[in-house]
Design an enzyme around this catalytic site. Structure first.
Site, PDB file in Angstrom:
ATOM      1  N   ALA A  29      79.259  -3.388   0.244  1.00  0.00           N
ATOM      2  CA  ALA A  29      78.916  -3.938   1.567  1.00  0.00           C
ATOM      3  C   ALA A  29      80.169  -3.385   2.545  1.00  0.00           C
ATOM      4  O   ALA A  29      80.716  -2.535   2.474  1.00  0.00           O
ATOM      5  CB  ALA A  29      79.163  -5.556   1.691  1.00  0.00           C
ATOM      6  N   ASN A  30      79.840  -3.812   3.920  1.00  0.00           N
ATOM      7  CA  ASN A  30      80.600  -3.456   4.848  1.00  0.00           C
ATOM      8  C   ASN A  30      81.095  -4.706   5.825  1.00  0.00           C
ATOM      9  O   ASN A  30      80.355  -5.497   5.752  1.00  0.00           O
ATOM     10  CB  ASN A  30      80.202  -2.254   5.903  1.00  0.00           C
ATOM     11  CG  ASN A  30      78.920  -2.651   6.342  1.00  0.00           C
ATOM     12  OD1 ASN A  30      78.796  -3.513   7.566  1.00  0.00           O
ATOM     13  ND2 ASN A  30      77.749  -1.933   6.082  1.00  0.00           N
ATOM     14  N   ARG A  31      82.072  -4.311   6.731  1.00  0.00           N
ATOM     15  CA  ARG A  31      82.416  -5.605   7.487  1.00  0.00           C
ATOM     16  C   ARG A  31      81.684  -5.822   8.919  1.00  0.00           C
ATOM     17  O   ARG A  31      82.141  -6.680   9.515  1.00  0.00           O
ATOM     18  CB  ARG A  31      83.945  -5.156   8.101  1.00  0.00           C
ATOM     19  CG  ARG A  31      84.774  -5.099   6.810  1.00  0.00           C
ATOM     20  CD  ARG A  31      86.522  -5.000   7.359  1.00  0.00           C
ATOM     21  NE  ARG A  31      87.272  -4.548   6.353  1.00  0.00           N
ATOM     22  CZ  ARG A  31      87.808  -5.481   5.290  1.00  0.00           C
ATOM     23  NH1 ARG A  31      87.341  -6.554   5.460  1.00  0.00           N
ATOM     24  NH2 ARG A  31      88.683  -4.837   4.408  1.00  0.00           N
ATOM     25  N   SER A  32      80.331  -5.624   8.859  1.00  0.00           N
ATOM     26  CA  SER A  32      79.623  -5.745  10.166  1.00  0.00           C
ATOM     27  C   SER A  32      79.276  -7.198  10.077  1.00  0.00           C
ATOM     28  O   SER A  32      79.051  -7.771   9.183  1.00  0.00           O
ATOM     29  CB  SER A  32      78.176  -4.934   9.883  1.00  0.00           C
ATOM     30  OG  SER A  32      77.263  -5.559  10.992  1.00  0.00           O
ATOM     31  N   ALA A  95      74.465  -2.008  10.351  1.00  0.00           N
ATOM     32  CA  ALA A  95      75.509  -1.102   9.674  1.00  0.00           C
ATOM     33  C   ALA A  95      74.927  -0.880   8.454  1.00  0.00           C
ATOM     34  O   ALA A  95      75.452  -1.681   7.502  1.00  0.00           O
ATOM     35  CB  ALA A  95      76.971  -1.623   9.751  1.00  0.00           C
TER      36      ALA A  95
END
Ligand code: C5P
Length: 216
Positions: A29-32, A95
């Site tokens: 995942a990512n930090r969006s 994102a």
């Protein structure tokens, strides 16, 4: 009409990160946070639009008057976007993960004391570029770009590469990811509109105002 300038319009928004499964309990995942996309969906609904918000996994309430479709992965997001068409405007704020594990293990991968297997990746579809090239392309397609340097030239290049109308570029060298404020440059064919740093809901209203002007 003055207060509901998007009445009669369908606005499609993507927001949040995507989760790309590795096995039943793990993901990439990512930090969006989804905050900017949710704020745009809210502002478009306030302006009278019918709004479809395709949301990755985030912990945010659904804005009033917005139809929300929850998805996990990039491929699910791509399908939900396709299903939401036709739309007059698309604002792709999500994102989206660039890569996903090439194969999803159907059972939890166990530590067995040997060297871990390398994680093979496959590239995800570019939802924005696909939409911009599609026969059902909305009349106004807007992408986002998070950049840490040469923000405007990178955004200009992305606008041309992805064949979109506008790129909203933000400088993420500071604490924008997950924060409540954003400084953006709206990059169009005709020039660049740079907004001062302001709360994400004000960025959303400023963008929606410009969308309404462009459609008028
Ligand atoms: O190429 P890059 O990820 O920087 O492009 C960002 C823009 O493209 C954002 O509007 C994002 O929502 C969209 N995007 C997408 N699908 C992808 C990658 C990016 O819709 N797989």
């Amino acid at each position: 009409a003055r207060h509901r300038p998007l009445f009669g319009r369908h606005v499609l928004v993507t927001a949040g990160p995507t989760h790309e499964a590795i096995d039943p309990v793990r993901y990439i995942a990512n930090r969006s946070s989804g905050k900017q996309g949710f704020a745009i969906a809210a502002a478009a609904a306030e302006a009278g639009a019918r709004v479809t918000l395709v949301a990755g996994p985030v912990h945010l309430p659904t804005p009033p008057g917005v139809e929300r479709v929850d998805v996990e992965s990039a491929r699910e997001m791509a399908e939900a976007v396709e299903s939401a068409l036709p739309a007059h405007v698309a604002v792709m704020v999500a994102a989206v993960a660039d890569w996903r594990p090439a194969a999803v293990a159907d059972r939890k991968i166990k530590k067995d004391g040997t060297e871990p297997e390398p994680l093979a990746l496959a590239e995800n579809p570019d939802i924005l570029a696909t939409l911009a090239a599609s026969p059902r392309r909305p009349g106004l397609v807007i992408g986002f770009a998070a950049e840490t340097n040469d923000v405007i030239p990178h955004a200009q290049a992305k606008r041309l590469r992805k064949q979109v109308d506008w790129i909203v570029a933000n400088d993420v060298s500071g604490d924008v990811m997950g924060g409540d404020a954003n400084a953006v440059h709206i990059v169009r064919e005709s020039g660049v509109d740079s907004l001062p740093r302001m709360p994400k809901d004000q960025v959303a209203r400023a963008l929606v105002e410009r969308i309404a002007d462009a459609l008028a």
